[in-house]
Design a protein around this motif. Structure first.
Motif, PDB file in Angstrom:
ATOM      1  N   MET A  30      -3.421 -10.504  19.810  1.00  0.00           N
ATOM      2  CA  MET A  30      -2.217  -9.669  19.828  1.00  0.00           C
ATOM      3  C   MET A  30      -2.105  -8.839  18.549  1.00  0.00           C
ATOM      4  O   MET A  30      -1.700  -7.673  18.584  1.00  0.00           O
ATOM      5  CB  MET A  30      -0.974 -10.549  19.980  1.00  0.00           C
ATOM      6  CG  MET A  30      -0.888 -11.315  21.292  1.00  0.00           C
ATOM      7  SD  MET A  30      -0.912 -10.274  22.776  1.00  0.00           S
ATOM      8  CE  MET A  30      -2.524 -10.717  23.452  1.00  0.00           C
ATOM      9  N   GLU A  31      -2.465  -9.438  17.428  1.00  0.00           N
ATOM     10  CA  GLU A  31      -2.398  -8.716  16.156  1.00  0.00           C
ATOM     11  C   GLU A  31      -3.369  -7.539  16.134  1.00  0.00           C
ATOM     12  O   GLU A  31      -3.080  -6.495  15.531  1.00  0.00           O
ATOM     13  CB  GLU A  31      -2.710  -9.682  15.008  1.00  0.00           C
ATOM     14  CG  GLU A  31      -2.527  -9.090  13.621  1.00  0.00           C
ATOM     15  CD  GLU A  31      -1.059  -8.898  13.274  1.00  0.00           C
ATOM     16  OE1 GLU A  31      -0.712  -7.758  12.921  1.00  0.00           O
ATOM     17  OE2 GLU A  31      -0.279  -9.850  13.348  1.00  0.00           O
ATOM     18  N   TYR A  32      -4.474  -7.685  16.791  1.00  0.00           N
ATOM     19  CA  TYR A  32      -5.475  -6.616  16.811  1.00  0.00           C
ATOM     20  C   TYR A  32      -5.052  -5.464  17.723  1.00  0.00           C
ATOM     21  O   TYR A  32      -5.236  -4.289  17.368  1.00  0.00           O
ATOM     22  CB  TYR A  32      -6.817  -7.186  17.276  1.00  0.00           C
ATOM     23  CG  TYR A  32      -7.965  -6.206  17.183  1.00  0.00           C
ATOM     24  CD1 TYR A  32      -8.752  -6.143  16.039  1.00  0.00           C
ATOM     25  CD2 TYR A  32      -8.260  -5.350  18.240  1.00  0.00           C
ATOM     26  CE1 TYR A  32      -9.809  -5.243  15.938  1.00  0.00           C
ATOM     27  CE2 TYR A  32      -9.309  -4.445  18.153  1.00  0.00           C
ATOM     28  CZ  TYR A  32     -10.079  -4.388  17.003  1.00  0.00           C
ATOM     29  OH  TYR A  32     -11.107  -3.491  16.916  1.00  0.00           O
ATOM     30  N   HIS A  33      -4.469  -5.788  18.889  1.00  0.00           N
ATOM     31  CA  HIS A  33      -4.204  -4.745  19.891  1.00  0.00           C
ATOM     32  C   HIS A  33      -2.736  -4.304  19.948  1.00  0.00           C
ATOM     33  O   HIS A  33      -2.472  -3.148  20.311  1.00  0.00           O
ATOM     34  CB  HIS A  33      -4.642  -5.247  21.274  1.00  0.00           C
ATOM     35  CG  HIS A  33      -6.121  -5.338  21.444  1.00  0.00           C
ATOM     36  ND1 HIS A  33      -6.911  -4.240  21.705  1.00  0.00           N
ATOM     37  CD2 HIS A  33      -6.977  -6.400  21.383  1.00  0.00           C
ATOM     38  CE1 HIS A  33      -8.179  -4.602  21.792  1.00  0.00           C
ATOM     39  NE2 HIS A  33      -8.244  -5.914  21.610  1.00  0.00           N
ATOM     40  N   VAL A  34      -1.795  -5.185  19.664  1.00  0.00           N
ATOM     41  CA  VAL A  34      -0.381  -4.798  19.698  1.00  0.00           C
ATOM     42  C   VAL A  34       0.303  -5.253  18.408  1.00  0.00           C
ATOM     43  O   VAL A  34       1.257  -6.049  18.434  1.00  0.00           O
ATOM     44  CB  VAL A  34       0.336  -5.376  20.941  1.00  0.00           C
ATOM     45  CG1 VAL A  34      -0.048  -4.629  22.190  1.00  0.00           C
ATOM     46  CG2 VAL A  34       0.041  -6.869  21.104  1.00  0.00           C
ATOM     47  N   THR A 300      -5.085  -4.742  29.266  1.00  0.00           N
ATOM     48  CA  THR A 300      -4.117  -3.694  28.963  1.00  0.00           C
ATOM     49  C   THR A 300      -2.755  -4.003  29.582  1.00  0.00           C
ATOM     50  O   THR A 300      -1.702  -3.812  28.950  1.00  0.00           O
ATOM     51  CB  THR A 300      -4.627  -2.335  29.462  1.00  0.00           C
ATOM     52  OG1 THR A 300      -5.887  -2.032  28.839  1.00  0.00           O
ATOM     53  CG2 THR A 300      -3.630  -1.230  29.146  1.00  0.00           C
ATOM     54  N   ALA A 301      -2.773  -4.472  30.828  1.00  0.00           N
ATOM     55  CA  ALA A 301      -1.516  -4.834  31.488  1.00  0.00           C
ATOM     56  C   ALA A 301      -0.809  -5.966  30.744  1.00  0.00           C
ATOM     57  O   ALA A 301       0.418  -5.947  30.578  1.00  0.00           O
ATOM     58  CB  ALA A 301      -1.782  -5.237  32.939  1.00  0.00           C
ATOM     59  N   TYR A 302      -1.611  -6.939  30.282  1.00  0.00           N
ATOM     60  CA  TYR A 302      -0.976  -8.044  29.552  1.00  0.00           C
ATOM     61  C   TYR A 302      -0.459  -7.584  28.198  1.00  0.00           C
ATOM     62  O   TYR A 302       0.613  -8.017  27.768  1.00  0.00           O
ATOM     63  CB  TYR A 302      -1.966  -9.192  29.348  1.00  0.00           C
ATOM     64  CG  TYR A 302      -1.288 -10.420  28.796  1.00  0.00           C
ATOM     65  CD1 TYR A 302      -0.690 -11.346  29.640  1.00  0.00           C
ATOM     66  CD2 TYR A 302      -1.212 -10.653  27.413  1.00  0.00           C
ATOM     67  CE1 TYR A 302      -0.048 -12.460  29.144  1.00  0.00           C
ATOM     68  CE2 TYR A 302      -0.566 -11.760  26.908  1.00  0.00           C
ATOM     69  CZ  TYR A 302       0.017 -12.662  27.778  1.00  0.00           C
ATOM     70  OH  TYR A 302       0.670 -13.760  27.269  1.00  0.00           O
ATOM     71  N   TYR A 306       3.329  -8.047  27.028  1.00  0.00           N
ATOM     72  CA  TYR A 306       3.660  -8.794  25.817  1.00  0.00           C
ATOM     73  C   TYR A 306       4.510  -7.948  24.875  1.00  0.00           C
ATOM     74  O   TYR A 306       5.479  -8.442  24.278  1.00  0.00           O
ATOM     75  CB  TYR A 306       2.373  -9.232  25.119  1.00  0.00           C
ATOM     76  CG  TYR A 306       2.615 -10.027  23.857  1.00  0.00           C
ATOM     77  CD1 TYR A 306       2.874 -11.393  23.917  1.00  0.00           C
ATOM     78  CD2 TYR A 306       2.584  -9.413  22.603  1.00  0.00           C
ATOM     79  CE1 TYR A 306       3.101 -12.124  22.759  1.00  0.00           C
ATOM     80  CE2 TYR A 306       2.811 -10.135  21.448  1.00  0.00           C
ATOM     81  CZ  TYR A 306       3.067 -11.487  21.528  1.00  0.00           C
ATOM     82  OH  TYR A 306       3.305 -12.210  20.372  1.00  0.00           O
ATOM     83  N   SER A 307       4.170  -6.676  24.745  1.00  0.00           N
ATOM     84  CA  SER A 307       4.954  -5.788  23.880  1.00  0.00           C
ATOM     85  C   SER A 307       6.378  -5.633  24.407  1.00  0.00           C
ATOM     86  O   SER A 307       7.356  -5.728  23.640  1.00  0.00           O
ATOM     87  CB  SER A 307       4.274  -4.421  23.785  1.00  0.00           C
ATOM     88  OG  SER A 307       2.976  -4.538  23.228  1.00  0.00           O
ATOM     89  N   THR A 310       8.352  -8.922  23.942  1.00  0.00           N
ATOM     90  CA  THR A 310       8.727  -9.168  22.549  1.00  0.00           C
ATOM     91  C   THR A 310       9.904  -8.301  22.134  1.00  0.00           C
ATOM     92  O   THR A 310      10.862  -8.780  21.503  1.00  0.00           O
ATOM     93  CB  THR A 310       7.527  -8.904  21.626  1.00  0.00           C
ATOM     94  OG1 THR A 310       6.439  -9.748  22.008  1.00  0.00           O
ATOM     95  CG2 THR A 310       7.893  -9.159  20.182  1.00  0.00           C
ATOM     96  N   ILE A 311       9.860  -7.025  22.504  1.00  0.00           N
ATOM     97  CA  ILE A 311      10.953  -6.114  22.138  1.00  0.00           C
ATOM     98  C   ILE A 311      12.244  -6.522  22.839  1.00  0.00           C
ATOM     99  O   ILE A 311      13.325  -6.550  22.230  1.00  0.00           O
ATOM    100  CB  ILE A 311      10.563  -4.669  22.473  1.00  0.00           C
ATOM    101  CG1 ILE A 311       9.382  -4.223  21.616  1.00  0.00           C
ATOM    102  CG2 ILE A 311      11.743  -3.731  22.278  1.00  0.00           C
ATOM    103  CD1 ILE A 311       8.818  -2.870  21.989  1.00  0.00           C
ATOM    104  N   ILE A 312      12.156  -6.840  24.130  1.00  0.00           N
ATOM    105  CA  ILE A 312      13.342  -7.267  24.879  1.00  0.00           C
ATOM    106  C   ILE A 312      13.916  -8.550  24.287  1.00  0.00           C
ATOM    107  O   ILE A 312      15.134  -8.691  24.123  1.00  0.00           O
ATOM    108  CB  ILE A 312      12.989  -7.452  26.362  1.00  0.00           C
ATOM    109  CG1 ILE A 312      12.710  -6.101  27.019  1.00  0.00           C
ATOM    110  CG2 ILE A 312      14.120  -8.161  27.112  1.00  0.00           C
ATOM    111  CD1 ILE A 312      12.197  -6.195  28.439  1.00  0.00           C
ATOM    112  N   LYS A 313      13.035  -9.486  23.958  1.00  0.00           N
ATOM    113  CA  LYS A 313      13.504 -10.758  23.402  1.00  0.00           C
ATOM    114  C   LYS A 313      14.227 -10.548  22.076  1.00  0.00           C
ATOM    115  O   LYS A 313      15.281 -11.149  21.839  1.00  0.00           O
ATOM    116  CB  LYS A 313      12.316 -11.701  23.203  1.00  0.00           C
ATOM    117  CG  LYS A 313      12.693 -13.077  22.681  1.00  0.00           C
ATOM    118  CD  LYS A 313      11.469 -13.839  22.209  1.00  0.00           C
ATOM    119  CE  LYS A 313      10.909 -13.237  20.945  1.00  0.00           C
ATOM    120  NZ  LYS A 313       9.798 -14.021  20.346  1.00  0.00           N
ATOM    121  N   GLU A 314      13.696  -9.686  21.224  1.00  0.00           N
ATOM    122  CA  GLU A 314      14.314  -9.461  19.926  1.00  0.00           C
ATOM    123  C   GLU A 314      15.664  -8.764  20.060  1.00  0.00           C
ATOM    124  O   GLU A 314      16.631  -9.108  19.381  1.00  0.00           O
ATOM    125  CB  GLU A 314      13.379  -8.625  19.043  1.00  0.00           C
ATOM    126  CG  GLU A 314      12.166  -9.379  18.548  1.00  0.00           C
ATOM    127  CD  GLU A 314      12.540 -10.554  17.657  1.00  0.00           C
ATOM    128  OE1 GLU A 314      13.482 -10.419  16.851  1.00  0.00           O
ATOM    129  OE2 GLU A 314      11.892 -11.605  17.769  1.00  0.00           O
TER     130      GLU A 314
END
Length: 370
Positions: A30-34, A300-302, A306-307, A310-314
């Motif tokens: 996740m750190e590498y791609h998003v 890509t879909a995942y 995930y992005s 994460t934004i919705i959760k925050e």
């Protein structure tokens, strides 16, 4: 606190992924791609802790003041909600340190089980408290003559205790679901209850999550719509001032405050519930070098999911933080009491007085001097 870590920090010799076997490997991908999603998580959550920690303490202290409880029948509910939100933020610190900071704060026997039970129970409690005072306001507005027993001031502590018991009962199975692995010393769901399709863990988790974060918010929404329709058709709130010991205007502002809190809970709970509902449909992509995952449609879909999650959760986490601002914007009595507390604090700091008298005592002193 480093909030600018990017994909360049990874060694290119580690790009051959053999499988997502643990949270460390998952976060590396996740750190590498998003990286943007993880930066939001790492940078915004501490702000919620600071604002929510102070705000919920202030809210609980003001709503528990005798004068606030005397003029607002829902003060006990709002104070309990502030305390529950504070406990949630405190427990969330351990989750944040575990993921994404990888500190391992939950990887302890007994604490792993207890934390998961408390973490879910306090979230359930927040929803049940909103349901409780929404139901009280619905009865007061739409059925004022039938709400005598439910809306008594002595009844709210009992309802709060009942809500706590129900939330704890719903959260207790989590203590069984989770354990610390003997081989890796990591807090995770027991493999024995997740290996079979349609396991008790899956059924119970889906059922409890959908009831607490799906059905109950929809019930709260329905009750709020009924209250708004009643206000619109009646032209004014049909709440008996003699029972609530507050004037009509105070009843209106109280209803507005409770409606805002209820609606904000709905707006910030349902999106998280939706992302949870579609979670099982999202799968990780096939094994391939880390640098090539961005070109794979499954990965890509995942990454997009995930992005977004994460934004919705925050953003939705703010409903444990922002109630103080709702109270201050919609409740005149809350604003008045907040200013009194600030005035008291400033006077004590300057050494002008050791105790700030109430407005009633100030009036009596002025009258006697005259």
């Amino acid at each position: 606190m480093n909030c600018t870590m990017g994909p360049d920090s990874f060694n290119e010799t580690q790009t051959n992924i053999t499988g997502v076997t643990n949270i460390n490997k998952f976060l590396e991908i996740m750190e590498y791609h998003v990286p943007f999603a993880l930066r939001i998580n790492k940078c915004l959550t501490p702000i919620w802790y600071l604002v929510g920690g102070i705000g919920n303490i202030v809210s609980a202290r003001i709503w528990l003041h005798p004068r606030m409880k005397a003029c607002n029948i829902s003060a006990n509910y709002l104070a309990a909600l502030a305390i529950a939100d504070f406990i949630y933020l405190f427990l969330h610190v351990f989750y944040e340190l575990e993921n994404p900071w990888l500190v391992g704060t939950l990887d302890l026997p007994i604490w792993c089980e207890v934390w998961n039970m408390l973490y879910m129970s306090v979230q359930y409690l927040c929803v049940l408290l909103v349901l409780a005072f929404t139901t009280e306001r619905f009865l007061s507005v739409c059925h004022p003559f039938k709400s005598e027993r439910f809306s008594r001031k002595t009844r709210s502590p009992r309802v709060i205790v009942l809500s706590f018991v129900v939330a704890l009962l719903f959260g207790c199975p989590q203590a069984y679901f989770w354990q610390v692995s003997e081989t890796e010393s990591v807090c995770f769901v027991r493999y024995s209850i997740t290996s079979a399709e349609g396991s008790f863990y899956t059924i119970y988790t889906w059922g409890s999550e959908m009831i607490m974060f799906g059905v109950i918010p929809l019930v709260v929404l329905s009750l709020n719509i009924c209250v708004l329709l009643r206000i619109k058709t009646a032209g004014q709130l049909n709440i008996r001032a003699t029972r609530t010991n507050q004037p009509g205007h105070a009843s209106v502002t109280t209803t507005i405050t409770l409606l805002c809190v209820s609606f904000y809970l709905i707006v910030t709970t349902l999106p998280v519930t939706i992302t949870f509902a579609i979670q099982n449909n999202m799968v990780l992509g096939p094994l391939m070098p880390l640098s090539q995952m961005g070109d794979d449609p499954v990965w890509t879909a995942y990454f997009n999911y995930y992005s977004a999650r994460t934004i919705i959760k925050e953003i939705c986490m703010s409903h444990h933080v922002s109630n103080l601002f709702i109270y201050y914007a919609t409740s005149k009595s809350f604003r008045k009491r907040t200013k009194e507390c600030l005035l008291c604090a400033s006077k004590n700091k300057e050494g002008e007085t050791r105790q700030c008298p109430s407005l009633l005592l100030q009036t009596k002193v002025q009258a006697s001097n005259q």
